[in-house]
Design a protein around this motif. Structure first.
Motif, PDB file in Angstrom:
ATOM      1  N   ALA A  26     -11.452  -5.830  -5.704  1.00 60.99           N
ATOM      2  CA  ALA A  26     -12.073  -4.412  -5.819  1.00 60.99           C
ATOM      3  C   ALA A  26     -12.449  -4.072  -7.059  1.00 60.99           C
ATOM      4  O   ALA A  26     -12.222  -3.061  -7.442  1.00 60.99           O
ATOM      5  CB  ALA A  26     -10.588  -3.691  -5.213  1.00 60.99           C
ATOM      6  N   LEU A  27     -13.391  -5.153  -7.613  1.00 59.52           N
ATOM      7  CA  LEU A  27     -14.100  -4.720  -8.885  1.00 59.52           C
ATOM      8  C   LEU A  27     -15.101  -3.722  -8.275  1.00 59.52           C
ATOM      9  O   LEU A  27     -15.731  -3.865  -7.489  1.00 59.52           O
ATOM     10  CB  LEU A  27     -14.460  -5.883  -9.539  1.00 59.52           C
ATOM     11  N   ILE A  28     -15.548  -2.841  -9.109  1.00 53.39           N
ATOM     12  CA  ILE A  28     -16.561  -1.904  -8.654  1.00 53.39           C
ATOM     13  C   ILE A  28     -17.920  -2.605  -8.825  1.00 53.39           C
ATOM     14  O   ILE A  28     -18.220  -2.967  -9.745  1.00 53.39           O
ATOM     15  CB  ILE A  28     -16.879  -0.486  -9.596  1.00 53.39           C
ATOM     16  N   GLY A  29     -18.679  -3.022  -7.660  1.00 50.34           N
ATOM     17  CA  GLY A  29     -19.778  -3.832  -7.483  1.00 50.34           C
ATOM     18  C   GLY A  29     -21.190  -3.537  -8.423  1.00 50.34           C
ATOM     19  O   GLY A  29     -21.599  -4.332  -8.753  1.00 50.34           O
TER      20      GLY A  29
ATOM     21  N   ARG B 195      -8.415  -5.505 -15.512  1.00 48.17           N
ATOM     22  CA  ARG B 195      -8.585  -4.013 -15.564  1.00 48.17           C
ATOM     23  C   ARG B 195      -7.413  -3.413 -14.920  1.00 48.17           C
ATOM     24  O   ARG B 195      -6.972  -2.465 -15.255  1.00 48.17           O
ATOM     25  CB  ARG B 195      -9.610  -3.669 -13.968  1.00 48.17           C
TER      26      ARG B 195
ATOM     27  N   PHE C 223      -5.880  -5.774  -6.394  1.00 49.14           N
ATOM     28  CA  PHE C 223      -6.199  -6.004  -5.053  1.00 49.14           C
ATOM     29  C   PHE C 223      -6.687  -7.361  -4.415  1.00 49.14           C
ATOM     30  O   PHE C 223      -6.969  -8.075  -5.167  1.00 49.14           O
ATOM     31  CB  PHE C 223      -7.246  -5.131  -4.277  1.00 49.14           C
ATOM     32  N   GLN C 224      -6.258  -7.545  -3.093  1.00 48.32           N
ATOM     33  CA  GLN C 224      -6.721  -9.005  -2.706  1.00 48.32           C
ATOM     34  C   GLN C 224      -8.095  -9.429  -2.974  1.00 48.32           C
ATOM     35  O   GLN C 224      -8.566 -10.741  -3.233  1.00 48.32           O
ATOM     36  CB  GLN C 224      -6.251  -9.120  -1.310  1.00 48.32           C
ATOM     37  N   SER C 225      -8.918  -8.475  -2.788  1.00 51.23           N
ATOM     38  CA  SER C 225     -10.352  -8.686  -2.905  1.00 51.23           C
ATOM     39  C   SER C 225     -10.857  -8.369  -4.407  1.00 51.23           C
ATOM     40  O   SER C 225     -11.922  -8.257  -4.625  1.00 51.23           O
ATOM     41  CB  SER C 225     -11.242  -7.924  -1.797  1.00 51.23           C
TER      42      SER C 225
ATOM     43  N   GLY D  19       1.487   4.249  -2.848  1.00 53.42           N
ATOM     44  CA  GLY D  19       1.100   5.598  -2.785  1.00 53.42           C
ATOM     45  C   GLY D  19      -0.349   5.651  -1.899  1.00 53.42           C
ATOM     46  O   GLY D  19      -0.681   6.955  -1.876  1.00 53.42           O
ATOM     47  N   LEU D  20      -0.824   4.595  -1.584  1.00 53.33           N
ATOM     48  CA  LEU D  20      -1.873   4.672  -0.822  1.00 53.33           C
ATOM     49  C   LEU D  20      -1.979   5.217   0.474  1.00 53.33           C
ATOM     50  O   LEU D  20      -2.988   5.931   1.008  1.00 53.33           O
ATOM     51  CB  LEU D  20      -2.737   3.416  -0.701  1.00 53.33           C
TER      52      LEU D  20
ATOM     53  N   ARG E 224       0.651  -1.241  -0.103  1.00 52.82           N
ATOM     54  CA  ARG E 224      -0.024  -0.118  -0.034  1.00 52.82           C
ATOM     55  C   ARG E 224       0.847   1.273  -0.002  1.00 52.82           C
ATOM     56  O   ARG E 224       0.331   2.382  -0.605  1.00 52.82           O
ATOM     57  CB  ARG E 224      -0.841   0.013   1.110  1.00 52.82           C
TER      58      ARG E 224
ATOM     59  N   ASP F 294      -1.646  -8.324  -5.037  1.00 49.00           N
ATOM     60  CA  ASP F 294      -1.967  -8.602  -3.660  1.00 49.00           C
ATOM     61  C   ASP F 294      -2.403  -9.901  -3.546  1.00 49.00           C
ATOM     62  O   ASP F 294      -3.750 -10.092  -3.657  1.00 49.00           O
ATOM     63  CB  ASP F 294      -2.549  -7.502  -2.989  1.00 49.00           C
TER      64      ASP F 294
ATOM     65  N   VAL G 223      -2.796  -2.256 -10.281  1.00 52.32           N
ATOM     66  CA  VAL G 223      -2.817  -2.947  -8.929  1.00 52.32           C
ATOM     67  C   VAL G 223      -4.061  -4.052  -8.979  1.00 52.32           C
ATOM     68  O   VAL G 223      -5.031  -3.721  -9.606  1.00 52.32           O
ATOM     69  CB  VAL G 223      -3.169  -1.887  -7.930  1.00 52.32           C
TER      70      VAL G 223
ATOM     71  N   LEU H 258       1.246   6.938 -11.222  1.00 56.27           N
ATOM     72  CA  LEU H 258       0.196   6.043 -11.075  1.00 56.27           C
ATOM     73  C   LEU H 258      -0.024   5.588 -12.504  1.00 56.27           C
ATOM     74  O   LEU H 258      -0.467   4.271 -12.388  1.00 56.27           O
ATOM     75  CB  LEU H 258      -1.063   6.891 -10.425  1.00 56.27           C
TER      76      LEU H 258
END
Lengths: 267, 378
Positions: free
Chosen positions: A93-96, A155, A89-91, A54-55, A50, A167, A87, A82
């Motif tokens: 992180a697609l926009i639901g 993505r 992400f572990q989950s 740069g988060l 993270r 991740d 990136v 950026l």
């Protein structure tokens, strides 16, 4: 044949609410490399990632992407940095609320001026790269966990980033799907030359993919090993590292040691 | 086949050389642990150490059984040298060895939260409040910057999202807002007519309903309904995105999360809530009209004329201006609470609750501020 580093982490110190997570971490990642950040649960691997994207702002130290120190550069430079990274992400992180296709199209629409129809084709192309071209109109909740990871990967690669951060790409997946994801990562690295930085603790992935890795450890809050995985497994002077790579438990040994003593107390 | 034993029995006898032997038998396991512990404890309270727990006759023993022994040792404050387990059956030696009787000593960390004194608690709360304020200020700053950005480049507003939120905030809320204000108009007209009738001032019911709805109740009731429907939805949506890393993903793709998530919601609220207020006013007056015609023998014409005579443009604008401020409050608080969410699923619920409670509080607070201002400008 060592190429110039594309990412450099210099004496990075991370702390949350005065609690030290990582202390004085330095390493660099070469262009085109598959680099892994490994370590046990709670060793701060995800925190490190993270900070590298740069988060979060570090307590001390700096992170260079290319030649830009993202911890203290101007906003414009940061935005440019950026654009070099993608990136996963572990989950995932697609926009639901958006379909898989819309998710992949999101960065393409924002950062290119291509006409709509062309973008739609590009999205299909990106999705076919991960084998999901038939799921353009599905919502993230309608596909399986492995598919979500692959869609997230598509993505992340939408704008052809030079560096991909992943991740725990195969965490929580069955062995076959996990192997498929590993295969996919390898083929992307080979065909596009993308630098991969992977945070994981899956041994199979570590041995299959990584060329070089750093290992973090919870108690010392530092890098305890750096190098190629097979070398570390056999040659590391640190027993903790050898234990990690040969998947041996720590608990058991400790318990066996103390067992004798407490048996004498009670019986 | 043996029938399984479901009870634990014991015999306590005083030893010749001092101390007591407890000869346990039968089943000392999860089934009997609670009862045996209670019984043994009450009987051994009076006895004096050393204790010898003889397990020769034990038929069933599991870690709950071992826990009974451990608890007895702990509660009776028996020292290590006075606590003996005699003759554990070979099969259960393993069970006993698995149970770690000195885990308390091994953990450096205490169980649960350490108890702080009141000064430390007060300090921690102050620091937390300050960091909340800091977060709020930076959030409002981010919104301002993004708004500036949108004004400079209107294309950066996410149009389709804004329209979707306008539908959710405005169109979908219209039935409930209309019904509530209609009933409210009905109630005000009815209640005031009871008083005004006595003076033969029936026609002033129209004035009263119009004034009350347009300058006070229309904006506030709309705002409260929207805070419950939309403020909570904004908070929950954003909180869900926050905990599932979606906002991090947006950020890492180079999007500005404020511009992406907050501005469309804010714009939608600013446009739709004043419009909803206009509808609320209209339906409130319609409710009053119904009572006027049905119970007060007023004609529709007279009622409407009286309403129009009472209302001024200033009054209408004042009400709408208030609802505009409420719109900003609801959307900013909703989004803020969403962004503040941290942790798991419960954080989403917490964010939604906090959004509703805080925005209703702020609506009432700002409304009273407006009332004070109003009293000065007349």
């Amino acid at each position: 044949m060592r190429q110039s580093p594309i990412i450099e982490v210099k004496s990075l110190t991370i702390s949350y609410n005065n609690e030290l997570i990582l202390d004085d971490i330095s390493f660099s990642v070469a262009c085109g490399e598959i680099f892994m950040i490994v370590g046990g649960s709670g060793s701060g691997k995800s925190s490190l990632m993270r900070h590298m994207i740069g988060l979060e702002t570090p307590h001390m130290g700096s992170v260079f992407i290319g030649n830009v120190d993202i911890t203290q550069c101007a906003d414009e430079e940061f935005q440019n940095a950026l654009k070099k990274i993608g990136v996963l992400f572990q989950s995932s992180a697609l926009i639901g609320s958006m379909t898989i296709g819309e998710n992949v199209a999101l960065p393409i629409i924002e950062f290119t001026d291509l006409p709509k129809a062309t973008i739609a084709n590009m999205v299909r192309m990106k999705l076919s790269l991960v084998g999901l071209e038939c799921y353009v109109d599905h919502l993230p909740s309608e596909i399986s966990g492995g598919m979500r990871k692959r869609a997230g990967l598509a993505r992340a690669m939408a704008l052809n980033p030079e560096i991909l951060f992943l991740d725990e790409p195969s965490a929580g997946l069955d062995p076959i799907t996990a192997a498929e994801i590993d295969e996919l990562i390898l083929s992307i690295n080979r065909s596009l030359g993308t630098t991969m930085i992977i945070v994981t603790h899956e041994l199979d992935s570590i041995f299959n993919l990584s060329q070089r890795l750093v290992m973090l450890e919870k108690s010392s809050k530092r890098i305890i090993a750096e190098g190629a995985p097979f070398e570390l497994k056999t040659n590391s002077s640190n027993p903790m590292v050898r234990k990690f790579f040969s998947r041996r438990a720590e608990m058991k040994e400790e318990r066996n040691k103390s067992e004798g003593s407490h048996e004498t107390i009670i019986f | 086949m043996d029938t399984p034993i479901h009870t634990c029995d014991y015999k306590i006898s005083a030893n010749n050389g001092g101390g007591y032997t407890v000869r346990l038998g039968g089943n000392l396991s999860i089934e009997t642990a609670s009862e045996s512990l209670k019984r043994l404890y009450s009987e051994l309270k009076k006895a004096s150490p050393p204790f010898y727990f003889d397990l020769t006759d034990i038929a069933v023993l599991d870690d709950y059984g071992a826990l009974v022994l451990f608890e007895l040792k702990h509660h009776l404050k028996i020292s290590e040298s006075d606590f003996h387990i005699v003759n554990p059956p070979e099969t259960y030696k393993k069970t006993l060895s698995l149970v770690n009787f000195d885990f308390n000593a091994r953990c450096s960390v205490t169980f649960g939260q350490p108890k702080n004194n009141i000064i430390v608690e007060f300090g921690a709360a102050t620091i937390e409040a300050l960091s909340n304020v800091k977060f709020m200020v930076s959030f409002i700053g981010a919104i301002t910057l993004s708004l500036k950005n949108v004004l400079k480049r209107p294309k950066s507003l996410r149009g389709q999202d804004t329209i979707n939120y306008m539908k959710a905030t405005g169109v979908d809320a219209l039935p409930v807002v209309a019904l509530i204000s209609f009933l409210l108009g009905l109630i005000i007209a009815f209640m005031s007519s009871l008083q005004l009738k006595q003076f033969g001032a029936n026609i002033y019911v129209a004035s009263l309903v119009a004034m009350a709805m347009v300058s006070e109740l229309g904006p506030i009731m709309t705002a409260i309904v929207v805070a419950g429907r939309t403020g909570s939805a904004y908070a929950a949506e954003i909180a869900t995105m926050k905990i599932s890393e979606e906002i991090d993903a947006l950020f890492s793709m180079g999007f500005n999360p404020t511009l992406f998530l907050v501005i469309p919601r804010l714009v939608a609220a600013i446009i739709t809530i004043p419009l909803l207020t206009v509808f609320a006013n209209f339906f409130g007056i319609a409710g009053g009209l119904l009572i006027g015609i049905a119970m007060l023998d007023l004609t529709a014409g007279a009622y409407i004329t009286q309403t129009i005579d009472t209302l001024t443009i200033f009054e209408l604008c004042w009400g709408l201006m208030k609802s505009l401020v409420f719109a900003i409050l609801i959307s900013v608080v909703g989004c803020l609470k969403g962004f503040q969410a941290q942790g798991g699923a419960s954080a989403v619920g917490h964010a939604a609750t906090a959004a509703v409670v805080n925005s209703i509080f702020l609506i009432i607070l700002f409304d009273s501020v407006f009332a004070v201002i109003r009293s000065y400008i007349g």
